[in-house]
Scaffold this motif. Structure first.
Motif, PDB file in Angstrom:
ATOM      1  N   VAL A 197      -7.729   2.279  -3.539  1.00 16.83           N
ATOM      2  CA  VAL A 197      -7.308   1.042  -3.348  1.00 16.83           C
ATOM      3  C   VAL A 197      -8.691   0.274  -3.368  1.00 16.83           C
ATOM      4  O   VAL A 197      -9.731   0.362  -2.790  1.00 16.83           O
ATOM      5  CB  VAL A 197      -6.472   0.402  -2.331  1.00 16.83           C
ATOM      6  N   MET A 220       0.693  -1.247   0.043  1.00 22.72           N
ATOM      7  CA  MET A 220      -0.058  -0.143   0.050  1.00 22.72           C
ATOM      8  C   MET A 220       0.854   1.208   0.025  1.00 22.72           C
ATOM      9  O   MET A 220       0.526   2.207  -0.557  1.00 22.72           O
ATOM     10  CB  MET A 220      -1.004  -0.006   1.189  1.00 22.72           C
ATOM     11  N   CYS A 280     -10.415   3.821   0.608  1.00 24.80           N
ATOM     12  CA  CYS A 280     -10.614   2.466   0.630  1.00 24.80           C
ATOM     13  C   CYS A 280     -12.199   2.441  -0.206  1.00 24.80           C
ATOM     14  O   CYS A 280     -13.116   2.651   0.220  1.00 24.80           O
ATOM     15  CB  CYS A 280     -10.808   2.007   2.100  1.00 24.80           C
ATOM     16  N   MET A 287       2.008   1.785  -3.627  1.00 24.73           N
ATOM     17  CA  MET A 287       0.729   2.075  -4.461  1.00 24.73           C
ATOM     18  C   MET A 287       0.634   3.702  -4.195  1.00 24.73           C
ATOM     19  O   MET A 287       0.535   4.440  -5.317  1.00 24.73           O
ATOM     20  CB  MET A 287      -0.657   1.658  -3.945  1.00 24.73           C
ATOM     21  N   CYS A 314      -5.269   2.616   4.937  1.00 26.69           N
ATOM     22  CA  CYS A 314      -5.610   3.402   4.030  1.00 26.69           C
ATOM     23  C   CYS A 314      -5.870   4.740   4.662  1.00 26.69           C
ATOM     24  O   CYS A 314      -5.823   6.130   4.366  1.00 26.69           O
ATOM     25  CB  CYS A 314      -7.232   3.217   3.575  1.00 26.69           C
ATOM     26  N   THR A 365      -8.245   2.347 -13.222  1.00 25.01           N
ATOM     27  CA  THR A 365      -7.615   1.159 -12.394  1.00 25.01           C
ATOM     28  C   THR A 365      -6.292   0.451 -12.829  1.00 25.01           C
ATOM     29  O   THR A 365      -6.552   0.036 -14.247  1.00 25.01           O
ATOM     30  CB  THR A 365      -8.540   0.249 -11.969  1.00 25.01           C
TER      31      THR A 365
END
Length: 534
Positions: A65, A54, A131, A57, A124, A389
């Protein structure tokens, strides 16, 4: 609208709130948010792997996400046939808990089953990511109808019961309402979740069956009930001002009409909304529960092995190359009164599997990178697309239960920005700093090329760039066979999400083009993939 702002402000970064709540045509191409999905790393690995993924990302520039909240995962331990005394006792205890609290309560489910999703929600919040939970089946055996004997193999996915799904969605919605106290780890309030979708790829037999039965399209009516019940469950638990997405539809069709055959999205949507020529199955449900209400329609516009610019040969398919046809169809079907016109579109799964490592894939590493940049260009240029995405962050290791080199061995997904060991692919650069140039004209006398260019400093933090604190994208060209780059134009980047565009960019002739960014002092600290200009 003010109530939505108050709700979303709890979970979403301030800049993203503005993007989500101002979907005007003029702004949409500059406020598209970046979604990333990797259930393998986020849901099914250890906490450190999840948190590292994460953070990566976030560093690459993801805003959101997407996570699959699987019904059968949360009910794990509530059915089965354990053979040990300890296993039998645990199953009995789980069943007692479930019976005591009821399936609409988070307390009905084994506490350890929630921990993976609790950890994602907390990460998150810590990282400033949104999220996005896709709550989906298949569920436990008691939540599905029993198929006829000839379809016994379909039992796991057969006709989910909407009332059971309603209760399950209530449990998930209540746990992530911002008011629920963790009953296992830490005992503190769990962070709220404010972005949802209901069911995954309902037009795909891998998620919902039967797709077809006795020559009739059945899955649209099944999904209609699941969505309407699930939507009302989220409302019941206080998520009425959240982002709730319909669809999550798969892109392609197969010619067969069996219980497992993928249904083309155009057929599926027409049947779902009871459009012209539909079979009318279950359409009276709209009279009881009202239309499909959603913030947007989520779709998975994979183009398989084709460039995002090349549409699929099947007229039923909706891929990135004809994504606009999804909006057109939804608008046309708004005449039924079963969905509102002008619905936002979101690309919520997209990616390319690569060779290497998968010898059965046809997309090279360089093609993957180029296709991802083109995909970003196409979606950001469509004012109706609110999000796009990347699936996945990292390749999934091969399935070692099968013989090395076999198709089953490579049956896992190889669409990551990184290889399975963490080695970056060229796609990493294409994702963090996407760039695409469109040739507009060529001067036959001088050989000069005029281009339109587009790009995004996705890796820069949202809001770091403003008119008062601009940064620059340097458009650079070099002739074929040369190693030296020449700056042909400097573009100030002041847009909060780091987008830049320019028409009329002139280069002396054929060669190669890239964009570069200077952070602090020279040398350039980031540059894009090189694009050939013929």
């Amino acid at each position: 609208m003010p109530s939505m702002i108050r709700m979303l402000r709890l979970a979403l970064p301030i800049l993203l709130i503005g993007a989500l709540l101002t979907p005007t045509a003029a702004q949409a191409s500059e406020t598209q948010f970046s979604i990333m999905m990797d259930d393998d790393l986020l849901v099914y690995r250890d906490n450190q792997t999840r948190d590292n993924a994460m953070r990566r990302m976030k560093t690459l520039g993801a805003d959101v996400v997407r996570v699959t909240v699987l019904w059968s995962v949360l009910t794990d331990g509530l059915e089965g046939h354990p053979t040990t005394k300890k296993g039998k006792a645990k199953l009995a205890a789980n069943k007692r808990r479930y019976a005591r609290w009821g399936e609409a309560s988070p307390l009905a489910y084994p506490p350890l089953n929630w921990n993976r999703y609790d950890g994602i929600a907390r990460a998150c919040k810590t990282l400033g990511l949104v999220c996005y939970f896709d709550v989906t089946g298949p569920g436990p055996s008691w939540s599905h109808g029993k198929p006829p004997p000839q379809y016994a193999k379909d039992a796991k996915w057969w006709k989910p019961k909407p009332r059971n799904f309603y209760n399950f969605v209530r449990a998930v919605g209540r746990r992530y309402s911002g008011k629920f106290r963790d009953n296992d780890e830490g005992k503190g309030l769990l962070p709220p979740v404010h972005m949802w979708s209901l069911w995954n790829e309902p037009n795909q037999g891998g998620w919902l069956r039967p797709q077809w039965l006795n020559g009739k399209a059945v899955s649209p009516s099944l999904y209609r009930s699941l969505y309407l019940f699930g939507y009302n469950a989220l409302l019941r638990e206080g998520h009425g001002n959240d982002i709730i997405l319909a669809g999550e539809t798969a892109p392609i069709n197969v010619a067969r009409q069996t219980t497992t055959s993928a249904m083309g999205p155009k057929t599926f949507i027409n049947e779902l909304l009871c459009g012209p020529g539909s079979n009318g199955l279950g359409c009276s449900e709209f009279d009881k529960k009202g239309p499909i209400k959603a913030w947007g329609w989520a779709h998975h516009p994979y183009t398989k092995n084709n460039s995002p610019l090349q549409r699929d040969a099947d007229p039923q398919a909706i891929t990135l190359a004809n994504f606009n046809e999804l909006g057109d169809q939804l608008d046309q079907l708004s005449a039924t009164g079963h969905i509102a016109p002008g619905m936002r579109l979101l690309s919520t799964e997209f990616g390319y599997e690569t060779n290497p490592p998968d010898p059965f894939a046809t997309t090279t590493l360089q093609q993957q990178a180029q296709y991802l940049a083109i995909g970003d260009y196409l979606t950001s240029s469509n004012p109706r697309v609110a999000g796009h995405t990347q699936f996945l962050l990292r390749d999934v290791p091969p399935n070692k239960r099968y013989s090395p080199g076999s198709r089953n061995y490579w049956g896992t997904y190889q669409s990551g920005l990184y290889g399975a060991t963490g080695t970056p692919k060229p796609a990493e650069k294409a994702y963090s700093f996407p760039f695409f140039a469109v040739p507009a004209s060529a001067d036959p006398e001088t050989g000069a090329r005029t281009l339109s260019v587009w790009g995004q400093l996705r890796f820069r933090a949202n809001g770091a760039l403003t008119p008062e604190t601009p940064e620059y994208a340097y458009i650079q060209w070099r002739p074929d066979g040369n190693t030296a780059w020449t700056i042909v134009q400097s573009l100030p980047v002041t847009q909060a999400y780091g987008y830049f565009r320019a028409d009329g960019v002139v280069v002396p002739g054929p060669g190669q083009l890239r964009a570069a960014w200077v952070g602090g002092q020279l040398p350039y600290s980031a540059d894009t993939l090189v694009q050939d200009i013929p």
